[in-house]
Design a protein around this motif. Structure first.
Motif, mmCIF file in Angstrom:
data_model
loop_
_atom_site.group_PDB
_atom_site.id
_atom_site.type_symbol
_atom_site.label_atom_id
_atom_site.label_comp_id
_atom_site.label_asym_id
_atom_site.label_seq_id
_atom_site.Cartn_x
_atom_site.Cartn_y
_atom_site.Cartn_z
ATOM 1 N N LEU A 97 0.868 -2.360 -0.337
ATOM 2 C CA LEU A 97 0.930 -2.792 -1.731
ATOM 3 C C LEU A 97 2.376 -3.192 -2.000
ATOM 4 C CD1 LEU A 97 -0.509 -2.836 -4.620
ATOM 5 C CD2 LEU A 97 0.556 -0.591 -4.937
ATOM 6 N N GLU A 146 7.617 -2.781 -0.741
ATOM 7 C CA GLU A 146 6.290 -2.600 -0.145
ATOM 8 C C GLU A 146 6.082 -1.128 0.157
ATOM 9 O OE1 GLU A 146 4.006 -3.758 3.875
ATOM 10 O OE2 GLU A 146 4.538 -5.481 2.603
ATOM 11 N N LEU A 198 -7.036 -3.050 -8.901
ATOM 12 C CA LEU A 198 -7.263 -3.894 -7.726
ATOM 13 C C LEU A 198 -8.522 -4.698 -8.020
ATOM 14 C CD1 LEU A 198 -6.731 -0.984 -5.177
ATOM 15 C CD2 LEU A 198 -5.023 -2.697 -5.866
ATOM 16 N N VAL A 235 -3.868 -7.939 -8.311
ATOM 17 C CA VAL A 235 -3.511 -6.597 -8.771
ATOM 18 C C VAL A 235 -2.900 -6.765 -10.157
ATOM 19 C CG1 VAL A 235 -2.138 -4.515 -8.358
ATOM 20 C CG2 VAL A 235 -3.055 -5.810 -6.412
ATOM 21 N N ALA A 280 2.230 -6.753 -8.960
ATOM 22 C CA ALA A 280 1.938 -6.138 -7.665
ATOM 23 C C ALA A 280 0.926 -7.009 -6.940
ATOM 24 C CB ALA A 280 1.394 -4.725 -7.858
ATOM 25 N N SER A 281 0.858 -6.843 -5.629
ATOM 26 C CA SER A 281 -0.115 -7.591 -4.832
ATOM 27 C C SER A 281 -0.480 -6.779 -3.596
ATOM 28 C CB SER A 281 0.446 -8.962 -4.431
ATOM 29 O OG SER A 281 1.619 -8.803 -3.652
ATOM 30 N N SER A 282 -1.675 -7.058 -3.068
ATOM 31 C CA SER A 282 -2.146 -6.369 -1.869
ATOM 32 C C SER A 282 -3.205 -7.227 -1.188
ATOM 33 C CB SER A 282 -2.753 -5.017 -2.251
ATOM 34 O OG SER A 282 -3.267 -4.390 -1.100
#
Length: 165
Positions: free
Chosen positions: A131, A142, A116, A76, A68-70
């Motif tokens: 996210l 997303e 996070l 993440v 995951a990424s944000s």
């Protein structure tokens, strides 16, 4: 009879008011259903935060969340927290496996969650952020994460789901 009808009407209106915001916070992508992504607020200066959500597979193929990424954090990570000999043990995992018909439910207080790491700024109640969830053998999805007090996120998600695992 009129009183019973009014009671039913009030109950239906109350249920609609509760379920509409929850429905607006669900995301569907192919056979995946992601429900109520939320994060808990962090104190000023806290380097890390946590996000939670439910992932269900409505098809026949299991899903594998592999990352995951944000933009709110540098990294993440997929984590699992367990209690061992009266102490919390946090482990980074390579993937979360989601079997068809057996949703993965993430909640504050233990178990699987998204860490996070190196937050850009503290997370505040009312804030929302994107996210991106990365799945093996599926497209990325997303979602919008809402920052809520832990009890609010748990209650909203619990009220929205009729079963727990």
């Amino acid at each position: 009879m009129f009183a019973v009808s009014l009671r039913r009407l009030a109950l239906a209106a109350g249920l609609a008011a509760v379920s509409l915001p929850a429905l607006a916070h669900d995301f569907h992508h192919d056979d995946l259903r992601i429900a109520h992504p939320f994060a808990t607020p962090t104190p000023p200066g806290a380097p890390n935060g946590a996000a939670y959500l439910d992932i269900g597979v409505e098809g026949e193929r299991p899903a594998r969340l592999i990352g995951a990424s944000s933009p709110v954090s540098e990294v993440v990570e997929l984590h699992d927290m367990t209690m061992e000999d009266d102490r919390m043990v946090m482990r980074k995992l390579e993937a979360f496996e989601i079997a068809p018909g057996e949703p993965l439910t993430m909640r504050p207080g233990g178990g699987k969650h998204l860490m996070l790491i190196n937050l850009e700024a503290p997370l505040s109640v009312g804030q929302r952020f994107p996210l991106t969830l990365e799945f093996a053998e599926r497209d990325s999805v997303e979602v919008e994460v809402w920052v809520e007090e832990a009890a609010v996120g748990s209650e909203s998600a619990d009220a929205h789901h009729h079963h727990h695992h």
